[in-house]
Structure formats: C-alpha cells, structure tokens
Motif scaffolding. Sequence first.
Motif, short mmCIF file in Angstrom:
data_model
loop_
_atom_site.label_atom_id
_atom_site.label_comp_id
_atom_site.label_asym_id
_atom_site.label_seq_id
_atom_site.Cartn_x
_atom_site.Cartn_y
_atom_site.Cartn_z
N TYR A 174 -8.96 8.65 -23.47
CA TYR A 174 -9.28 9.75 -24.37
C TYR A 174 -10.73 9.71 -24.80
CZ TYR A 174 -4.16 9.93 -24.99
OH TYR A 174 -2.81 10.00 -24.78
N GLY A 175 -11.17 10.78 -25.42
CA GLY A 175 -12.50 10.76 -25.99
C GLY A 175 -12.92 12.09 -26.57
N ILE A 176 -13.72 12.02 -27.63
CA ILE A 176 -14.33 13.24 -28.19
C ILE A 176 -15.34 13.80 -27.20
CG2 ILE A 176 -15.78 14.10 -30.07
CD1 ILE A 176 -14.47 11.88 -31.82
N GLY A 177 -16.02 12.90 -26.49
CA GLY A 177 -17.01 13.32 -25.51
C GLY A 177 -16.37 13.70 -24.17
N ALA A 178 -17.19 14.26 -23.31
CA ALA A 178 -16.73 14.64 -21.98
C ALA A 178 -16.41 13.39 -21.16
CB ALA A 178 -17.80 15.47 -21.27
N ASN A 179 -15.60 13.56 -20.15
CA ASN A 179 -15.21 12.47 -19.26
C ASN A 179 -16.46 11.79 -18.69
OD1 ASN A 179 -14.17 10.78 -17.27
ND2 ASN A 179 -12.84 12.35 -16.38
N PRO A 180 -16.63 10.49 -18.92
CA PRO A 180 -17.82 9.79 -18.41
C PRO A 180 -17.69 9.38 -16.95
CG PRO A 180 -16.47 8.24 -19.62
CD PRO A 180 -15.78 9.59 -19.74
N GLY A 181 -16.58 9.74 -16.31
CA GLY A 181 -16.38 9.40 -14.90
C GLY A 181 -15.29 8.36 -14.69
N VAL A 182 -14.28 8.35 -15.56
CA VAL A 182 -13.21 7.37 -15.43
C VAL A 182 -12.27 7.75 -14.29
CG1 VAL A 182 -13.32 6.82 -17.88
CG2 VAL A 182 -11.66 8.52 -17.09
N ARG A 183 -11.53 6.76 -13.80
CA ARG A 183 -10.58 6.97 -12.70
C ARG A 183 -9.17 7.28 -13.21
NH1 ARG A 183 -12.65 5.13 -7.82
NH2 ARG A 183 -10.58 4.60 -7.03
N TYR A 184 -8.96 7.14 -14.48
CA TYR A 184 -7.69 7.51 -15.12
C TYR A 184 -7.71 9.01 -15.46
CZ TYR A 184 -6.06 2.72 -16.05
OH TYR A 184 -5.59 1.43 -15.93
N PRO A 185 -6.54 9.62 -15.68
CA PRO A 185 -6.53 10.94 -16.32
C PRO A 185 -7.27 10.86 -17.65
CG PRO A 185 -4.35 10.40 -15.46
CD PRO A 185 -5.18 9.15 -15.33
N TYR A 186 -8.03 11.90 -17.97
CA TYR A 186 -8.86 11.89 -19.17
C TYR A 186 -8.53 13.10 -20.03
CZ TYR A 186 -13.03 11.41 -22.12
OH TYR A 186 -13.89 11.24 -23.20
N ASN B 263 -22.76 1.80 -24.16
CA ASN B 263 -23.02 1.59 -22.74
C ASN B 263 -22.06 0.58 -22.12
OD1 ASN B 263 -25.12 3.44 -22.57
ND2 ASN B 263 -26.69 1.94 -23.07
N HIS B 264 -21.76 -0.48 -22.84
CA HIS B 264 -20.81 -1.46 -22.32
C HIS B 264 -19.42 -0.86 -22.18
CE1 HIS B 264 -23.46 -5.06 -23.74
NE2 HIS B 264 -23.90 -4.51 -22.63
N LEU B 265 -19.02 -0.07 -23.17
CA LEU B 265 -17.69 0.57 -23.11
C LEU B 265 -17.58 1.49 -21.91
CD1 LEU B 265 -14.92 1.12 -24.45
CD2 LEU B 265 -16.03 3.07 -25.58
N VAL B 266 -18.58 2.33 -21.70
CA VAL B 266 -18.54 3.24 -20.55
C VAL B 266 -18.50 2.45 -19.24
CG1 VAL B 266 -19.88 4.98 -19.26
CG2 VAL B 266 -19.61 5.18 -21.74
N GLY B 267 -19.25 1.36 -19.18
CA GLY B 267 -19.20 0.52 -17.99
C GLY B 267 -17.80 0.00 -17.71
#
Length: 257
Positions: free
Chosen positions: A128-140, A229-233
Amino acid sequence: MKRRSLILGAAVGAVAPIVAGGAAPAAAAITDPDVGGTPVRPSGPRSKNRAAGLKTLPKETKQVIVVGADTWTTTYATLETFTKVAGQWFPVSAPLPARIGSKGFSDNHVEGVPTTPTGVYSIGPTIYGIGANPGVRYPYHQVVTNDWWNENPDSPRYNSFQHTTTNPGGYSEALWQEKPAYTHFAVITYNMAPNVPTPVPGAGSGIFLHEFSTASGNATAGCVSLSHNHLVGVLTWLNPAAAPRIVISPYSVLNRY
C-alpha cells in the motif's frame, strides 16, 4: 497501530539493489536465478550471515528479511536482506538502520502497547501507499480518502484493510493521513493469515514495514521503519514468487527461528 502519537525523538527481477548510507538505490538490477533472472551479485559470503542459521523458514522461501538488535528494549534495529541461490543464503545489501517499537521487542505483543512482535512472518499480499507505485512486484493499492486499517478488537474485520466512510473505532488508522510514514508500506502478517487462521481480538494489529515518520527516524508503535530510499529499495526487491519472510528478533534468541 497508531504512529503519530509516538514521535519520540532491492534480489529478484529487474529491480534496484538496496544500498546503505541513505543514498538512493543504484540503477543496476539484482536477480535470483532460482526464481528467474540473471545471477545475483551477493554483497557478502554465505558463512556467518544471519540467514544461514535460520531453520524454520518454508522450503519455498528464497528471500528473507532479518530485523534484529542486541537487546530486547532498544528502539534501534538493523534490517538485513538475504536471497537464496542454489540452496545457500547470501546478503543482498549492507545492513540498513531501522527503528522499532518504543518499548522494544516482545514475545507477547498486545493491542495498544508499542512493542514490536517477535517471530517469522509473511509479507501481506498487497503493498500500500499514499504515493504512486514505486515499482513493486506485488499488487499495489494507492491509498485514498476513507481507506482505514481496522484496529478495533470488537470489530469482525479487526486487523484488516477497510474502505469505509465510518471510522471502524478502537485504534483504527486513517491510512491516507499518515504522512510520510505511509508513503509506501508492506503489511507484516502478525496476528493475521497465514500466521493465524483469523486475527485474535486484542492481540495486536497494523504491524507494517513503513517509512520513518520524521527525517531522522523515530521509535514506532510496533512497526518496523526505514528511511524512504531504503524502504523503496526493500519493497521493490521483494518478489511474491520467492515466498518472502521477515524474521523479527533480538539476536540473542534468533536461533529459535
């Protein structure tokens, strides 16, 4: 679990590796041939890493996150990521600084007490996220107004995502209002399937892997938090095909997992 009251002070697929030191993830991909892709470039040897000693992970798990610290009562932890290649565990990144609950780790977490529950957990099926999908491989799911995490032990939907115009009550969180903590977050399956068949009322809810609530980091109400940045990574590294697990424990008892 409520965050705002506690302001106390990437290797599968074409994703960016996780880096330490607060820098943005680099552009080069890291992948795992056991799940599909080109060979991983591990950042360290198998021997002596914390994943190598884990014995309770499912056979199909090829990615694991270890969140640990030297004491039970600290609010400062280290998050490490590992990938399994040809049956051996390798570190994916340098250790990342993390924060946990303001009362440290607990084997007996309960609703409303800011401890981080120990154990081995899955990553929830949706990120989940308030922001747009950062490029995860899970459904977002991009959070919108009236998206809640139900943290009311008296509710039949306790410890679950809920879209409703009515506050579910209890400690329930208005997800769209938790900025920057919920810019992006993954659900840690404490007190929910597959760890338990149904949530146990009062045993705790809303345990997430999310962003620091302040620029310098702060203790949480029970969640695990990282810099943006670490979280997005980490989130873009995770792959549901690798059946990831997250292990949360003081190092002194990590061997029970």
